[in-house]
Design a protein around this motif. Structure first.
Motif, mmCIF file in Angstrom:
data_model
loop_
_atom_site.group_PDB
_atom_site.id
_atom_site.type_symbol
_atom_site.label_atom_id
_atom_site.label_comp_id
_atom_site.label_asym_id
_atom_site.label_seq_id
_atom_site.Cartn_x
_atom_site.Cartn_y
_atom_site.Cartn_z
ATOM 1 N N GLU A 16 0.834 -1.212 0.000
ATOM 2 C CA GLU A 16 0.000 0.000 0.000
ATOM 3 C C GLU A 16 0.866 1.259 0.000
ATOM 4 O OE1 GLU A 16 -3.485 1.625 -0.602
ATOM 5 O OE2 GLU A 16 -3.420 -0.504 -0.123
ATOM 6 N N SER A 19 2.338 1.615 -3.472
ATOM 7 C CA SER A 19 1.309 2.018 -4.433
ATOM 8 C C SER A 19 0.941 3.490 -4.290
ATOM 9 C CB SER A 19 0.060 1.156 -4.250
ATOM 10 O OG SER A 19 -0.985 1.584 -5.087
ATOM 11 N N GLY A 28 -2.426 -1.619 -3.685
ATOM 12 C CA GLY A 28 -1.363 -1.945 -2.749
ATOM 13 C C GLY A 28 -1.319 -3.408 -2.341
ATOM 14 N N ILE A 31 0.511 -5.455 -4.933
ATOM 15 C CA ILE A 31 1.964 -5.263 -4.867
ATOM 16 C C ILE A 31 2.532 -6.023 -3.668
ATOM 17 C CG2 ILE A 31 3.799 -3.562 -4.536
ATOM 18 C CD1 ILE A 31 2.003 -1.573 -6.040
#
Length: 117
Positions: A16, A19, A28, A31
């Motif tokens: 997060e 992102s 997020g 990722i």
């Protein structure tokens, strides 16, 4: 188990932060999941690791995670009824695009010459 849960939440938070910090269009948690996947490939934990045990227990109760989505659908049912045709069209086009992509990938992989072992 708490240690494994902390690993999952830490990677979600790091994803997060990446992102939002880099203003990426990728969520997020996605990722974070990719980062966790890379770390798990690198470290190769055994089945008794906390993150593996927590993940398995969460997967056993995966159906409970769909309840908020179902409540959201019921909440916006009037909006869905009003825009049923564009929603159905979008679902069909995205399904068809996914089907064509998978069919193309399978065709390429099947035609690829086999490597000698």
């Amino acid at each position: 188990m708490i240690n494994g849960l902390m690993w999952l939440l830490t990677f979600q938070m790091v994803g997060e932060l990446i992102s939002r910090g880099l203003d990426l269009p990728v969520p997020g948690p996605v990722i974070g999941m990719l980062l966790l996947f890379a770390v798990l490939l690198w470290r190769r934990p055994d089945g008794a690791a906390g993150v593996i045990r927590v993940s398995e227990s969460m997967l056993r109760h995966l159906q409970l995670l769909f309840i908020p989505a179902a409540v959201g659908v019921v909440t916006y049912l009037s909006v869905l009824k009003a825009d049923a045709v564009p929603i159905a069209g979008g679902l069909f086009v995205s399904w068809l695009a996914g089907l064509i992509t998978v069919a193309g990938l399978v065709t390429l992989l099947v035609r690829r010459p086999k490597e000698a072992s």
